[in-house]
Design a protein around this motif. Sequence first.
Motif: not given
Length: 219
Positions: A56-65, A130-141, A194-198
């Motif tokens: 679900p993060e791919i969808r809801i992260e499109r409106v970052p809060v 696009s950022f939500a997809v990248l962020y999702y990939i990093l979390m899954v990895a 994000y930077t800490q995740l990467m």
Amino acid sequence: MPAAAKAKPRIEAPPPAARAVIGWWRTPDSARFRAEAGGLILLALAFVVNAILLWPEIRIERVPVNDLSFHIAASQRLTQSLFTGDSFLDPWMSQWALGYPLWHFYQPLPHMLAGLWLALTSRFASAPASFAVLYYILMVALPASTYLGARLFGMEPLAAGFASILIIGVSEVGDLSRYGLSYGAYVRRGSGLYTQLMSYNLLMPALGLTNYSLNTGRR
């Protein structure tokens, strides 16, 4: 012959953890993957669970809060400096107040990689999507990077597999969960670090390779 001429230089044997890693790389492919099967099964389990829970993060992260709104803007600005002739790695961030020399104090590599990703995908997706997809990939990895680092440290496959599962343990207790290695630090209802995740995705393999190099004398 003199006693000194007979003496041979003493070569220290690598410690057991290093020998385990060296032996794993030198075994034939079939034997290697048979030995690795248990750990890879646990890693696959962690990977699948992580991917499903975070979908679900791919969808809801499109409106970052959270902090992700800052990271998206910073990534776009840093990449823009490549095309506008601004001082590379030192462009002025004018989005807040009168501006700020952000990368005098902040790590630039995650923003540069994200900015390049946003530039490549700009023709068919918005920057937040696009950022939500990248962020999702990093979390899954996260489990995969943990597994690789643990194996490079010489841990057995099963132990590395359990490490890949433990790293995705959900922690929502107290403020520390929003700034540590937990979902609370990364997901939409958390801090959006994000930077800490990467950084963590690179940390475990980097430490493992350093350990391997120190123990074996190889690059």
